[in-house]
Scaffold this motif. Sequence first.
Motif, PDB file in Angstrom:
ATOM      1  N   GLY A 232      17.406  30.870 111.638  1.00 25.33           N
ATOM      2  CA  GLY A 232      18.518  30.046 111.211  1.00 25.33           C
ATOM      3  C   GLY A 232      19.826  30.299 111.938  1.00 25.33           C
ATOM      4  O   GLY A 232      19.909  31.087 112.882  1.00 25.33           O
ATOM      5  N   ALA A 233      20.864  29.612 111.455  1.00 30.44           N
ATOM      6  CA  ALA A 233      22.177  29.655 112.099  1.00 30.44           C
ATOM      7  C   ALA A 233      22.798  31.045 112.065  1.00 30.44           C
ATOM      8  O   ALA A 233      23.684  31.350 112.877  1.00 30.44           O
ATOM      9  N   ASP A 234      22.352  31.898 111.148  1.00 34.43           N
ATOM     10  CA  ASP A 234      22.880  33.250 111.088  1.00 34.43           C
ATOM     11  C   ASP A 234      22.572  34.035 112.355  1.00 34.43           C
ATOM     12  O   ASP A 234      23.205  35.052 112.628  1.00 34.43           O
ATOM     13  N   ARG A 235      21.571  33.553 113.098  1.00 35.80           N
ATOM     14  CA  ARG A 235      21.189  34.220 114.339  1.00 35.80           C
ATOM     15  C   ARG A 235      21.691  33.450 115.555  1.00 35.80           C
ATOM     16  O   ARG A 235      21.162  33.594 116.653  1.00 35.80           O
ATOM     17  N   ALA A 236      22.733  32.647 115.364  1.00 40.22           N
ATOM     18  CA  ALA A 236      23.276  31.858 116.477  1.00 40.22           C
ATOM     19  C   ALA A 236      23.718  32.758 117.624  1.00 40.22           C
ATOM     20  O   ALA A 236      23.595  32.391 118.801  1.00 40.22           O
ATOM     21  N   HIS A 237      24.236  33.950 117.277  1.00 36.48           N
ATOM     22  CA  HIS A 237      24.677  34.862 118.334  1.00 36.48           C
ATOM     23  C   HIS A 237      23.512  35.290 119.210  1.00 36.48           C
ATOM     24  O   HIS A 237      23.663  35.494 120.420  1.00 36.48           O
ATOM     25  N   ALA A 238      22.317  35.402 118.603  1.00 36.28           N
ATOM     26  CA  ALA A 238      21.133  35.766 119.386  1.00 36.28           C
ATOM     27  C   ALA A 238      20.763  34.634 120.340  1.00 36.28           C
ATOM     28  O   ALA A 238      20.366  34.878 121.482  1.00 36.28           O
ATOM     29  N   THR A 239      20.905  33.396 119.884  1.00 32.47           N
ATOM     30  CA  THR A 239      20.642  32.253 120.756  1.00 32.47           C
ATOM     31  C   THR A 239      21.583  32.271 121.946  1.00 32.47           C
ATOM     32  O   THR A 239      21.154  32.054 123.093  1.00 32.47           O
ATOM     33  N   ASP A 240      22.853  32.560 121.705  1.00 30.41           N
ATOM     34  CA  ASP A 240      23.827  32.619 122.800  1.00 30.41           C
ATOM     35  C   ASP A 240      23.452  33.708 123.803  1.00 30.41           C
ATOM     36  O   ASP A 240      23.575  33.520 125.021  1.00 30.41           O
ATOM     37  N   ARG A 241      22.989  34.842 123.299  1.00 30.10           N
ATOM     38  CA  ARG A 241      22.580  35.931 124.198  1.00 30.10           C
ATOM     39  C   ARG A 241      21.345  35.536 124.993  1.00 30.10           C
ATOM     40  O   ARG A 241      21.218  35.880 126.182  1.00 30.10           O
ATOM     41  N   GLN A 242      20.433  34.831 124.358  1.00 28.16           N
ATOM     42  CA  GLN A 242      19.231  34.391 125.062  1.00 28.16           C
ATOM     43  C   GLN A 242      19.558  33.393 126.166  1.00 28.16           C
ATOM     44  O   GLN A 242      18.988  33.435 127.259  1.00 28.16           O
ATOM     45  N   ILE A 243      20.494  32.482 125.886  1.00 33.63           N
ATOM     46  CA  ILE A 243      20.914  31.515 126.897  1.00 33.63           C
ATOM     47  C   ILE A 243      21.586  32.247 128.061  1.00 33.63           C
ATOM     48  O   ILE A 243      21.331  31.947 129.235  1.00 33.63           O
ATOM     49  N   ALA A 244      22.449  33.213 127.743  1.00 37.30           N
ATOM     50  CA  ALA A 244      23.121  33.990 128.789  1.00 37.30           C
ATOM     51  C   ALA A 244      22.096  34.774 129.617  1.00 37.30           C
ATOM     52  O   ALA A 244      22.196  34.836 130.852  1.00 37.30           O
ATOM     53  N   GLY A 245      21.119  35.354 128.936  1.00 35.35           N
ATOM     54  CA  GLY A 245      20.070  36.085 129.645  1.00 35.35           C
ATOM     55  C   GLY A 245      19.239  35.183 130.535  1.00 35.35           C
ATOM     56  O   GLY A 245      18.832  35.573 131.638  1.00 35.35           O
TER      57      GLY A 245
END
Length: 204
Positions: free
Chosen positions: A170-183
Amino acid sequence: MATGSKRSEQAKPSYGEGRQALVRAAIRLVARDGLAKLTYRSLTAEAGVSQGSLRHHFPNLNAVLEASLELCLETTQSYLRKPSGSFEDLFAHLATSLREHPEIPAFQTEVFVGARHEPDLKELALRHQEAYRERTRTALADAGLPYDEDLVEILVAIAEGIVYQRVVFGADRAHATDRQIAGSRRLLSALTAALTEPAGHQGG
Protein backbone atom coordinates in the motif's frame (compact mmCIF):
# COMPACT_ATOMS: atom_id res chain seq x y z
CA MET A 1 -45.00 10.86 -6.46
CA ALA A 2 -44.60 12.14 -10.00
CA THR A 3 -41.74 14.37 -8.92
CA GLY A 4 -39.97 11.48 -7.20
CA SER A 5 -40.41 9.29 -10.25
CA LYS A 6 -38.98 11.99 -12.47
CA ARG A 7 -35.94 12.35 -10.22
CA SER A 8 -35.44 8.57 -10.27
CA GLU A 9 -35.50 8.53 -14.05
CA GLN A 10 -33.01 11.37 -14.21
CA ALA A 11 -30.67 9.48 -11.88
CA LYS A 12 -30.53 6.41 -14.11
CA PRO A 13 -27.37 6.25 -16.23
CA SER A 14 -27.76 6.34 -20.01
CA TYR A 15 -26.74 3.33 -22.11
CA GLY A 16 -23.08 4.26 -22.40
CA GLU A 17 -22.93 5.63 -18.87
CA GLY A 18 -24.47 2.45 -17.48
CA ARG A 19 -21.79 0.31 -19.12
CA GLN A 20 -19.01 2.59 -17.90
CA ALA A 21 -20.52 2.64 -14.42
CA LEU A 22 -20.36 -1.16 -14.30
CA VAL A 23 -16.77 -1.27 -15.57
CA ARG A 24 -15.53 1.32 -13.10
CA ALA A 25 -17.51 -0.29 -10.29
CA ALA A 26 -15.90 -3.66 -11.07
CA ILE A 27 -12.44 -2.12 -10.82
CA ARG A 28 -13.27 -0.46 -7.49
CA LEU A 29 -14.96 -3.53 -6.05
CA VAL A 30 -12.28 -6.05 -7.01
CA ALA A 31 -9.45 -3.71 -5.97
CA ARG A 32 -11.06 -3.11 -2.59
CA ASP A 33 -12.63 -6.48 -1.70
CA GLY A 34 -10.97 -9.05 -3.97
CA LEU A 35 -12.06 -11.01 -7.02
CA ALA A 36 -14.02 -13.54 -4.96
CA LYS A 37 -16.41 -10.77 -3.88
CA LEU A 38 -17.41 -9.94 -7.45
CA THR A 39 -20.98 -11.18 -7.93
CA TYR A 40 -23.96 -9.92 -9.90
CA ARG A 41 -25.46 -8.51 -6.73
CA SER A 42 -22.32 -6.84 -5.38
CA LEU A 43 -21.46 -5.32 -8.76
CA THR A 44 -24.89 -3.84 -9.42
CA ALA A 45 -25.00 -2.44 -5.89
CA GLU A 46 -21.57 -0.85 -6.35
CA ALA A 47 -22.53 0.59 -9.76
CA GLY A 48 -26.03 1.68 -8.70
CA VAL A 49 -27.75 -0.16 -11.58
CA SER A 50 -30.15 -3.10 -11.80
CA GLN A 51 -29.14 -6.69 -12.53
CA GLY A 52 -31.20 -6.38 -15.69
CA SER A 53 -28.96 -3.53 -16.79
CA LEU A 54 -25.89 -5.64 -16.05
CA ARG A 55 -27.15 -8.52 -18.19
CA HIS A 56 -28.11 -6.06 -20.91
CA HIS A 57 -24.53 -4.80 -21.20
CA PHE A 58 -22.56 -7.98 -20.44
CA PRO A 59 -23.31 -11.69 -20.97
CA ASN A 60 -21.37 -12.71 -17.84
CA LEU A 61 -18.92 -11.46 -15.21
CA ASN A 62 -15.88 -12.49 -17.26
CA ALA A 63 -17.03 -10.05 -19.93
CA VAL A 64 -17.14 -7.33 -17.28
CA LEU A 65 -13.60 -8.23 -16.23
CA GLU A 66 -12.44 -8.11 -19.84
CA ALA A 67 -13.90 -4.64 -20.34
CA SER A 68 -12.41 -3.53 -17.01
CA LEU A 69 -8.96 -4.80 -17.99
CA GLU A 70 -9.24 -2.95 -21.28
CA LEU A 71 -9.97 0.28 -19.41
CA CYS A 72 -7.01 -0.40 -17.12
CA LEU A 73 -4.83 -1.01 -20.15
CA GLU A 74 -5.90 2.28 -21.73
CA THR A 75 -5.03 4.14 -18.53
CA THR A 76 -1.72 2.31 -18.11
CA GLN A 77 -0.72 2.95 -21.70
CA SER A 78 -1.41 6.66 -21.29
CA TYR A 79 1.50 6.62 -18.80
CA LEU A 80 3.66 4.20 -20.78
CA ARG A 81 3.42 6.40 -23.87
CA LYS A 82 4.69 9.48 -22.06
CA PRO A 83 8.23 10.33 -23.18
CA SER A 84 10.68 9.27 -20.48
CA GLY A 85 13.59 11.37 -21.73
CA SER A 86 16.09 8.52 -21.57
CA PHE A 87 16.25 4.77 -21.26
CA GLU A 88 17.31 5.18 -17.63
CA ASP A 89 13.88 6.68 -16.89
CA LEU A 90 11.98 3.70 -18.32
CA PHE A 91 10.13 3.20 -15.01
CA ALA A 92 9.87 6.89 -14.11
CA HIS A 93 6.11 7.09 -14.67
CA LEU A 94 5.36 4.04 -12.51
CA ALA A 95 5.38 6.01 -9.27
CA THR A 96 3.01 8.61 -10.73
CA SER A 97 0.55 6.04 -12.05
CA LEU A 98 0.59 4.10 -8.77
CA ARG A 99 -0.12 7.28 -6.84
CA GLU A 100 -2.86 8.59 -9.13
CA HIS A 101 -4.62 5.29 -9.87
CA PRO A 102 -3.89 2.81 -7.04
CA GLU A 103 -7.07 0.88 -7.82
CA ILE A 104 -5.80 -0.18 -11.24
CA PRO A 105 -2.78 -2.29 -10.21
CA ALA A 106 -4.79 -3.68 -7.30
CA PHE A 107 -7.53 -4.78 -9.70
CA GLN A 108 -5.03 -6.18 -12.18
CA THR A 109 -3.24 -8.18 -9.51
CA GLU A 110 -6.49 -9.77 -8.32
CA VAL A 111 -7.45 -10.72 -11.88
CA PHE A 112 -3.98 -12.02 -12.77
CA VAL A 113 -3.90 -14.25 -9.68
CA GLY A 114 -7.37 -15.51 -10.62
CA ALA A 115 -6.06 -16.26 -14.11
CA ARG A 116 -4.25 -19.30 -12.68
CA HIS A 117 -7.61 -21.09 -12.71
CA GLU A 118 -9.39 -19.33 -15.57
CA PRO A 119 -8.07 -19.81 -19.14
CA ASP A 120 -10.08 -16.82 -20.40
CA LEU A 121 -8.61 -14.56 -17.75
CA LYS A 122 -5.12 -15.90 -18.46
CA GLU A 123 -5.42 -14.82 -22.08
CA LEU A 124 -6.47 -11.34 -20.97
CA ALA A 125 -3.59 -11.15 -18.50
CA LEU A 126 -1.05 -12.17 -21.15
CA ARG A 127 -2.40 -9.58 -23.57
CA HIS A 128 -2.18 -6.93 -20.89
CA GLN A 129 1.38 -7.91 -20.00
CA GLU A 130 2.37 -7.65 -23.67
CA ALA A 131 1.77 -3.89 -23.46
CA TYR A 132 4.65 -3.65 -20.98
CA ARG A 133 6.86 -5.72 -23.27
CA GLU A 134 6.09 -3.53 -26.26
CA ARG A 135 6.87 -0.37 -24.29
CA THR A 136 10.21 -1.86 -23.24
CA ARG A 137 11.08 -2.89 -26.81
CA THR A 138 10.30 0.65 -27.98
CA ALA A 139 12.48 2.14 -25.23
CA LEU A 140 15.40 -0.11 -26.22
CA ALA A 141 15.05 0.88 -29.86
CA ASP A 142 14.72 4.60 -29.06
CA ALA A 143 17.91 4.41 -26.99
CA GLY A 144 19.77 2.74 -29.88
CA LEU A 145 20.37 -0.37 -27.79
CA PRO A 146 20.48 -3.87 -29.30
CA TYR A 147 17.27 -5.88 -29.37
CA ASP A 148 17.27 -8.58 -26.69
CA GLU A 149 14.04 -10.35 -25.80
CA ASP A 150 15.58 -11.89 -22.67
CA LEU A 151 16.40 -8.38 -21.46
CA VAL A 152 12.83 -7.29 -22.25
CA GLU A 153 11.47 -10.10 -20.05
CA ILE A 154 13.78 -9.15 -17.17
CA LEU A 155 12.82 -5.48 -17.33
CA VAL A 156 9.11 -6.30 -17.43
CA ALA A 157 9.60 -8.54 -14.39
CA ILE A 158 11.26 -5.65 -12.54
CA ALA A 159 8.35 -3.34 -13.35
CA GLU A 160 5.83 -5.94 -12.23
CA GLY A 161 7.75 -6.51 -9.01
CA ILE A 162 7.62 -2.80 -8.21
CA VAL A 163 3.89 -2.71 -8.92
CA TYR A 164 3.02 -5.85 -6.95
CA GLN A 165 4.97 -4.75 -3.88
CA ARG A 166 3.08 -1.46 -3.92
CA VAL A 167 -0.24 -3.30 -4.23
CA VAL A 168 0.55 -5.63 -1.34
CA PHE A 169 2.01 -3.06 1.06
CA GLY A 170 0.00 0.00 0.00
CA ALA A 171 0.69 3.72 0.03
CA ASP A 172 2.49 3.43 3.36
CA ARG A 173 5.36 1.93 1.39
CA ALA A 174 5.46 4.74 -1.18
CA HIS A 175 8.99 5.58 -0.03
CA ALA A 176 10.06 2.06 -1.00
CA THR A 177 8.59 2.57 -4.48
CA ASP A 178 10.60 5.78 -4.83
CA ARG A 179 13.77 3.94 -3.82
CA GLN A 180 13.05 1.17 -6.30
CA ILE A 181 12.55 3.68 -9.11
CA ALA A 182 15.81 5.42 -8.16
CA GLY A 183 17.59 2.08 -8.05
CA SER A 184 16.21 1.15 -11.45
CA ARG A 185 17.69 4.34 -12.90
CA ARG A 186 21.16 3.35 -11.68
CA LEU A 187 20.71 -0.19 -12.96
CA LEU A 188 19.55 0.96 -16.40
CA SER A 189 22.35 3.54 -16.58
CA ALA A 190 24.94 0.83 -15.92
CA LEU A 191 23.22 -1.45 -18.42
CA THR A 192 23.24 1.26 -21.08
CA ALA A 193 26.96 1.86 -20.51
CA ALA A 194 27.70 -1.86 -20.77
CA LEU A 195 25.68 -2.31 -23.96
CA THR A 196 27.19 0.71 -25.69
CA GLU A 197 30.81 0.18 -24.63
CA PRO A 198 33.09 -0.69 -27.57
CA ALA A 199 33.79 -4.42 -27.77
CA GLY A 200 37.55 -3.90 -27.29
CA HIS A 201 37.02 -2.23 -23.91
CA GLN A 202 34.67 -4.85 -22.42
CA GLY A 203 36.18 -6.86 -19.61
CA GLY A 204 39.36 -4.80 -19.79
